[in-house]
Motif scaffolding. Structure first.
Motif, PDB file in Angstrom:
ATOM      1  N   MET A  49     -12.705 -15.253  14.952  1.00  0.00           N
ATOM      2  CA  MET A  49     -12.177 -14.459  13.826  1.00  0.00           C
ATOM      3  C   MET A  49     -11.933 -15.379  12.628  1.00  0.00           C
ATOM      4  N   LEU A  50     -12.379 -14.938  11.440  1.00  0.00           N
ATOM      5  CA  LEU A  50     -12.184 -15.731  10.229  1.00  0.00           C
ATOM      6  C   LEU A  50     -11.141 -15.056   9.358  1.00  0.00           C
ATOM      7  N   GLY A  51     -10.025 -15.702   9.163  1.00  0.00           N
ATOM      8  CA  GLY A  51      -8.975 -15.117   8.345  1.00  0.00           C
ATOM      9  C   GLY A  51      -8.991 -15.591   6.915  1.00  0.00           C
ATOM     10  N   ASN A  52      -9.842 -16.554   6.608  1.00  0.00           N
ATOM     11  CA  ASN A  52      -9.912 -17.116   5.260  1.00  0.00           C
ATOM     12  C   ASN A  52     -10.752 -16.211   4.370  1.00  0.00           C
ATOM     13  N   VAL A  53     -10.128 -15.609   3.351  1.00  0.00           N
ATOM     14  CA  VAL A  53     -10.817 -14.651   2.492  1.00  0.00           C
ATOM     15  C   VAL A  53     -12.005 -15.294   1.789  1.00  0.00           C
ATOM     16  N   SER A  54     -11.925 -16.576   1.461  1.00  0.00           N
ATOM     17  CA  SER A  54     -13.000 -17.230   0.728  1.00  0.00           C
ATOM     18  C   SER A  54     -14.295 -17.262   1.537  1.00  0.00           C
ATOM     19  N   GLU A  89     -14.033  -5.882   9.480  1.00  0.00           N
ATOM     20  CA  GLU A  89     -12.720  -5.808  10.128  1.00  0.00           C
ATOM     21  C   GLU A  89     -12.571  -6.899  11.177  1.00  0.00           C
ATOM     22  N   SER A  90     -13.669  -7.174  11.895  1.00  0.00           N
ATOM     23  CA  SER A  90     -13.632  -8.220  12.907  1.00  0.00           C
ATOM     24  C   SER A  90     -13.362  -9.584  12.280  1.00  0.00           C
ATOM     25  N   ARG A  91     -13.974  -9.822  11.165  1.00  0.00           N
ATOM     26  CA  ARG A  91     -13.780 -11.110  10.499  1.00  0.00           C
ATOM     27  C   ARG A  91     -12.385 -11.219   9.892  1.00  0.00           C
ATOM     28  N   LEU A  92     -11.847 -10.100   9.433  1.00  0.00           N
ATOM     29  CA  LEU A  92     -10.500 -10.104   8.852  1.00  0.00           C
ATOM     30  C   LEU A  92      -9.415 -10.204   9.914  1.00  0.00           C
ATOM     31  N   GLY A  93      -9.662  -9.509  11.027  1.00  0.00           N
ATOM     32  CA  GLY A  93      -8.659  -9.495  12.081  1.00  0.00           C
ATOM     33  C   GLY A  93      -7.720  -8.314  12.005  1.00  0.00           C
ATOM     34  N   PHE A  94      -8.038  -7.317  11.178  1.00  0.00           N
ATOM     35  CA  PHE A  94      -7.224  -6.096  11.113  1.00  0.00           C
ATOM     36  C   PHE A  94      -8.110  -4.921  10.671  1.00  0.00           C
ATOM     37  N   GLY A 106     -11.127  12.519   9.908  1.00  0.00           N
ATOM     38  CA  GLY A 106     -11.415  12.223   8.506  1.00  0.00           C
ATOM     39  C   GLY A 106     -11.260  10.740   8.191  1.00  0.00           C
ATOM     40  N   PHE A 107     -11.490  10.423   6.945  1.00  0.00           N
ATOM     41  CA  PHE A 107     -11.454   9.027   6.508  1.00  0.00           C
ATOM     42  C   PHE A 107     -10.134   8.750   5.786  1.00  0.00           C
ATOM     43  N   SER A 108      -9.513   7.597   6.131  1.00  0.00           N
ATOM     44  CA  SER A 108      -8.292   7.187   5.434  1.00  0.00           C
ATOM     45  C   SER A 108      -8.165   5.676   5.516  1.00  0.00           C
ATOM     46  N   VAL A 109      -7.557   5.101   4.508  1.00  0.00           N
ATOM     47  CA  VAL A 109      -7.364   3.654   4.445  1.00  0.00           C
ATOM     48  C   VAL A 109      -6.029   3.319   5.076  1.00  0.00           C
ATOM     49  N   THR A 110      -6.019   2.289   5.911  1.00  0.00           N
ATOM     50  CA  THR A 110      -4.774   1.861   6.559  1.00  0.00           C
ATOM     51  C   THR A 110      -3.870   1.150   5.555  1.00  0.00           C
ATOM     52  N   SER A 111      -2.637   0.862   5.981  1.00  0.00           N
ATOM     53  CA  SER A 111      -1.697   0.159   5.116  1.00  0.00           C
ATOM     54  C   SER A 111      -2.236  -1.220   4.732  1.00  0.00           C
ATOM     55  N   LYS A 112      -2.734  -1.952   5.723  1.00  0.00           N
ATOM     56  CA  LYS A 112      -3.308  -3.261   5.425  1.00  0.00           C
ATOM     57  C   LYS A 112      -4.600  -3.118   4.628  1.00  0.00           C
ATOM     58  N   GLY A 113      -5.308  -2.016   4.932  1.00  0.00           N
ATOM     59  CA  GLY A 113      -6.543  -1.757   4.188  1.00  0.00           C
ATOM     60  C   GLY A 113      -6.275  -1.542   2.704  1.00  0.00           C
ATOM     61  N   SER A 114      -5.138  -0.894   2.376  1.00  0.00           N
ATOM     62  CA  SER A 114      -4.777  -0.668   0.969  1.00  0.00           C
ATOM     63  C   SER A 114      -4.494  -1.989   0.264  1.00  0.00           C
ATOM     64  N   GLN A 115      -3.813  -2.888   0.955  1.00  0.00           N
ATOM     65  CA  GLN A 115      -3.536  -4.194   0.366  1.00  0.00           C
ATOM     66  C   GLN A 115      -4.831  -4.981   0.149  1.00  0.00           C
ATOM     67  N   PHE A 116      -5.697  -4.883   1.172  1.00  0.00           N
ATOM     68  CA  PHE A 116      -6.983  -5.583   1.058  1.00  0.00           C
ATOM     69  C   PHE A 116      -7.824  -4.977  -0.073  1.00  0.00           C
ATOM     70  N   LEU A 117      -7.732  -3.658  -0.238  1.00  0.00           N
ATOM     71  CA  LEU A 117      -8.490  -2.965  -1.285  1.00  0.00           C
ATOM     72  C   LEU A 117      -8.160  -3.519  -2.658  1.00  0.00           C
ATOM     73  N   GLU A 118      -6.878  -3.706  -2.963  1.00  0.00           N
ATOM     74  CA  GLU A 118      -6.478  -4.232  -4.265  1.00  0.00           C
ATOM     75  C   GLU A 118      -6.959  -5.665  -4.449  1.00  0.00           C
ATOM     76  N   ALA A 119      -6.852  -6.467  -3.383  1.00  0.00           N
ATOM     77  CA  ALA A 119      -7.324  -7.853  -3.465  1.00  0.00           C
ATOM     78  C   ALA A 119      -8.837  -7.902  -3.650  1.00  0.00           C
ATOM     79  N   ALA A 120      -9.543  -6.994  -2.961  1.00  0.00           N
ATOM     80  CA  ALA A 120     -11.008  -6.958  -3.065  1.00  0.00           C
ATOM     81  C   ALA A 120     -11.447  -6.570  -4.471  1.00  0.00           C
TER      82      ALA A 120
END
Length: 301
Positions: A1-6, A47-52, A61-75
């Motif tokens: 698993m790679l947690g480094n966003v870079s 998701e596998s590379r992020l770890g969440f 249906g489709f929905s963004v998770t809490s962590k997904g929302s944080q990742f969305l803004e960073a992305a």
């Protein structure tokens, strides 16, 4: 698993953003030009590379998770920075090439000439494929050749102020009335006023400027010329009085060949402009040179 966003794959992040923008995997198929199973696999890889888990997808249906929302803004911030980087690199590598045909009024003040040269140097330091062609012309011909397209830009003083030409103020030139040694008024120069000189013959520009009203009646304007050297010769002959740019007349004055009639009263400040046709301003090379001129002369474009 790679947690480094870079280390994340930007392509996978773009897939996630496209799915969120579309509102689901199925709706994103057209935008991504791929199939639903492929998109699902790409999201799973990310998701596998992020770890969440980024989003919930399924029958509910489709929905963004809490962590997904944080990742969305960073992305989104990452993509904006990447686009800014792309534009900046593209600008660094961008080169302007071609020819600019420029008309100049003769005998421009050396100080102003130095600034024009600086504008050229600054532009060509970034765009080596840009070439300048200069033609020295009188004011009336400058405007004529601008209109017919023989010139892209002209620098001088202009009296027409034509509707299809833009005029940009660059600098002021001081014009002073002079007298030659053999003229009857030469012994009185320095303190002569408008009344003293009204009854004498004058050399005058063929196309007078709005800043320079005639110093005498029209029948006393017995010589008309657009040539600065020609005007100087007529004044030196002792047969005419006339205005000359102060910087131009200085060498004659130093030799005792000319003297101001009254430098405090018989003088004008004439505006020099850069003149460009509306259509010529659309050319990148012309627009870039005009911007450099405005910068070196400290004038607003």
């Amino acid at each position: 698993m790679l947690g480094n966003v870079s280390e994340l794959d930007l392509r996978l992040i773009r897939v996630f953003l496209a799915v969120v923008e579309a509102g689901g995997i199925s709706a994103a198929q057209t935008a991504l030009n791929t199939t639903q199973p492929t998109i699902s696999a790409q999201l799973a890889t990310l998701e596998s590379r992020l770890g969440f888990r980024l989003c919930e997808r399924g029958r509910a249906g489709f929905s963004v998770t809490s962590k997904g929302s944080q990742f969305l803004e960073a992305a989104r911030r990452l993509m904006a920075a990447a686009e800014g980087f792309r534009v900046e690199v593209q600008h660094i590598n961008r080169k302007i090439s071609g020819n600019i045909n420029i008309g100049l009024l003769g005998q421009i003040d050396p100080v102003a000439n130095k600034k024009i040269a600086l504008a050229i140097a600054r532009l060509r330091s970034h765009h080596e494929g840009l070439y300048f062609h200069f033609t020295e012309l009188s004011s009336s011909f400058l405007e004529e050749k601008l209109i017919n397209g023989h010139l892209d830009l002209a620098i001088g003083y202009f009296w027409h102020r034509l509707a299809n030409i833009d005029y940009f103020s660059l600098f002021q030139e001081t014009q002073i009335a002079y007298c030659g040694p053999t003229h009857p008024l030469f012994d009185k120069v320095g303190v002569l006023n408008s009344e003293d000189v009204r009854e004498h013959d004058w050399v005058w520009p063929s196309h007078p400027l709005p800043e320079m009203p005639a110093p005498t009646s029209i029948d006393r304007l017995t010589a008309l010329t657009d040539s600065m050297d020609g005007a100087a010769l007529l004044i030196l002959s002792g047969q005419h009085l006339g205005f000359l740019p102060q910087h131009y007349a200085a060498r004659h004055e130093a030799l005792g060949q000319l003297h101001p009639l009254n430098p405090e009263q018989l003088r004008y400040e004439v505006g020099f402009h850069a003149a460009v046709r509306h259509s010529a301003r659309q050319r990148e090379a012309v627009s870039a040179f005009l911007a450099e001129l405005m910068a070196v002369f400290g004038a607003p474009e």
